[in-house]
Design a protein around this motif. Structure first.
Motif, PDB file in Angstrom:
ATOM      1  N   PHE A  59      46.582  32.159  24.387  1.00 61.49           N
ATOM      2  CA  PHE A  59      47.070  29.987  25.479  1.00 61.49           C
ATOM      3  C   PHE A  59      46.275  29.203  24.561  1.00 61.49           C
ATOM      4  N   GLY A  60      46.889  28.022  23.664  1.00 57.85           N
ATOM      5  CA  GLY A  60      46.057  27.105  23.063  1.00 57.85           C
ATOM      6  C   GLY A  60      45.389  26.111  23.976  1.00 57.85           C
ATOM      7  N   ILE A  61      44.583  25.351  23.709  1.00 57.32           N
ATOM      8  CA  ILE A  61      44.490  24.155  24.985  1.00 57.32           C
ATOM      9  C   ILE A  61      43.363  23.580  23.674  1.00 57.32           C
ATOM     10  N   TYR A  62      43.588  22.319  24.468  1.00 58.12           N
ATOM     11  CA  TYR A  62      42.456  21.774  23.969  1.00 58.12           C
ATOM     12  C   TYR A  62      42.044  20.795  24.918  1.00 58.12           C
ATOM     13  N   PRO A  63      40.257  21.205  25.349  1.00 59.79           N
ATOM     14  CA  PRO A  63      39.693  20.623  25.501  1.00 59.79           C
ATOM     15  C   PRO A  63      39.316  19.633  25.947  1.00 59.79           C
ATOM     16  N   GLU A  64      39.349  18.797  24.773  1.00 58.79           N
ATOM     17  CA  GLU A  64      39.047  17.226  25.478  1.00 58.79           C
ATOM     18  C   GLU A  64      40.738  16.679  25.879  1.00 58.79           C
ATOM     19  N   GLY A  65      40.861  17.536  25.558  1.00 59.73           N
ATOM     20  CA  GLY A  65      43.036  16.145  26.377  1.00 59.73           C
ATOM     21  C   GLY A  65      43.610  15.716  26.255  1.00 59.73           C
ATOM     22  N   THR A  66      43.177  14.892  24.734  1.00 58.62           N
ATOM     23  CA  THR A  66      43.564  14.097  23.900  1.00 58.62           C
ATOM     24  C   THR A  66      43.164  14.272  22.279  1.00 58.62           C
TER      25      THR A  66
ATOM     26  N   PHE B 132      51.453  27.042  23.093  1.00 56.49           N
ATOM     27  CA  PHE B 132      50.553  26.253  23.112  1.00 56.49           C
ATOM     28  C   PHE B 132      51.548  25.023  24.261  1.00 56.49           C
ATOM     29  N   PRO B 133      50.564  24.661  24.846  1.00 54.34           N
ATOM     30  CA  PRO B 133      51.594  23.840  25.680  1.00 54.34           C
ATOM     31  C   PRO B 133      52.288  22.012  24.827  1.00 54.34           C
ATOM     32  N   ALA B 134      54.037  21.896  25.645  1.00 54.42           N
ATOM     33  CA  ALA B 134      54.475  20.724  24.719  1.00 54.42           C
ATOM     34  C   ALA B 134      54.941  20.109  26.271  1.00 54.42           C
TER      35      ALA B 134
ATOM     36  N   TRP C   2      65.101  24.041  20.454  1.00 55.36           N
ATOM     37  CA  TRP C   2      65.038  24.929  19.815  1.00 55.36           C
ATOM     38  C   TRP C   2      63.820  24.811  18.198  1.00 55.36           C
ATOM     39  N   PHE C   3      63.562  23.326  18.088  1.00 56.25           N
ATOM     40  CA  PHE C   3      62.152  23.676  17.068  1.00 56.25           C
ATOM     41  C   PHE C   3      60.612  23.933  18.373  1.00 56.25           C
ATOM     42  N   PHE C   4      60.511  23.243  18.804  1.00 52.64           N
ATOM     43  CA  PHE C   4      59.707  23.876  19.876  1.00 52.64           C
ATOM     44  C   PHE C   4      59.746  25.208  20.619  1.00 52.64           C
ATOM     45  N   THR C   5      60.209  25.485  20.812  1.00 55.81           N
ATOM     46  CA  THR C   5      60.851  27.236  21.797  1.00 55.81           C
ATOM     47  C   THR C   5      60.111  28.231  20.013  1.00 55.81           C
ATOM     48  N   GLY C   6      60.932  27.408  18.826  1.00 59.90           N
ATOM     49  CA  GLY C   6      60.622  28.782  17.624  1.00 59.90           C
ATOM     50  C   GLY C   6      59.402  28.669  17.082  1.00 59.90           C
ATOM     51  N   MET C   7      58.875  26.799  17.747  1.00 57.15           N
ATOM     52  CA  MET C   7      56.587  26.970  17.359  1.00 57.15           C
ATOM     53  C   MET C   7      55.964  27.945  18.138  1.00 57.15           C
ATOM     54  N   GLY C   8      56.648  28.518  19.466  1.00 56.56           N
ATOM     55  CA  GLY C   8      56.000  28.890  20.540  1.00 56.56           C
ATOM     56  C   GLY C   8      55.184  28.591  22.037  1.00 56.56           C
ATOM     57  N   GLN C   9      55.966  27.293  21.372  1.00 53.13           N
ATOM     58  CA  GLN C   9      55.127  26.190  22.803  1.00 53.13           C
ATOM     59  C   GLN C   9      56.204  26.024  23.774  1.00 53.13           C
TER      60      GLN C   9
END
Length: 230
Positions: free
Chosen positions: A114-121, A60-62, A79-86
């Motif tokens: 790859f996950g994405i939120y098309p609404e943008g927010t 996921f993008p972060a 460490w956390f966000f890498t572990g979350m796959g972001q």
């Protein structure tokens, strides 16, 4: 390795106990190869529970700031966000937006999800809002299918403004992949990208049952901020 520890040992088991997530349609996720996972966005919790509850690893993008903060706290966040796959992306001007698209396309071309939120927010009121065409551009340039996903109840487990997550049962509905190979080779065609995006949002709406609003969520948020300031 860190991702799988988070998924099966640390955070994943806690989420299964707290939210008892029900995943419907997991078989619709391609078993191999790249695919773009397009989901509605009700709460911050979405970015944690979705990648931890699906069978395959999903990126996921972060915000890049999560990966660059100095000190001990910065190291823990990284460490956390890498572990979350972001994966880190810059946000801001047009150049940053293009870089964010390229990051996602690179992940997809590696044969990953790859996950994405098309609404943008996040949705400001629980409704489903108009999708941004970046999701279509990524699918076209990477040549991958788009898997629509609906998150159910995460806004109740993680209400806006709340610092704590509530033990509310949530759901994940995964639809059949959308094949856009009929548009292969077409680039920078706004009508095609708009048509693809609307088809994706229609699939998400049918899965989620949300009321659809043909307005960008960010537009509604901006108007709300202006009204509050006034």
């Amino acid at each position: 390795m860190l991702y799988w520890i988070m998924k099966w040992v640390l955070l994943g088991p806690l989420m299964r106990v707290a939210f008892r997530p029900r995943v419907v349609g997991a078989e619709n996720l391609p078993r191999e190869g790249g695919a773009l996972v397009a989901s509605n966005h009700l709460a911050v919790l979405d970015s944690f529970v979705l990648p931890l509850m699906v069978p395959r690893r999903m990126a996921f993008p972060a915000k890049a700031e999560y990966f660059t903060q100095p000190g001990v706290l910065g190291t823990l966040k990284r460490w956390f966000f890498t572990g979350m796959g972001q994966v880190p992306i810059e946000r801001g001007n047009g150049r940053a937006a293009r870089a964010a698209l390229d990051t996602g396309i690179g992940v997809l071309r590696e044969g990953r999800l790859f996950g994405i939120y098309p609404e943008g927010t996040r949705s400001p009121d629980g409704r489903l809002f108009k999708g941004r065409t970046g999701v279509a551009r990524m699918a076209l340039e990477a040549g991958v299918p788009v898997v629509p996903v609906a998150m159910i109840g995460t806004d109740q487990a993680n209400p806006v403004g709340s610092r704590f997550w509530r033990p509310v049962r949530i759901g994940i509905r995964i639809g059949e992949p959308l094949d856009f190979s009929r548009y292969a080779g077409i680039t920078d065609d706004r009508q095609v990208e708009r048509a693809m995006t609307d088809e994706i949002m229609d699939a998400v709406q049918r899965l989620s049952g949300q009321e659809y609003v043909d307005v960008y969520a960010s537009t509604l948020k901006d108007k709300g901020a202006e009204a509050e300031a006034a």
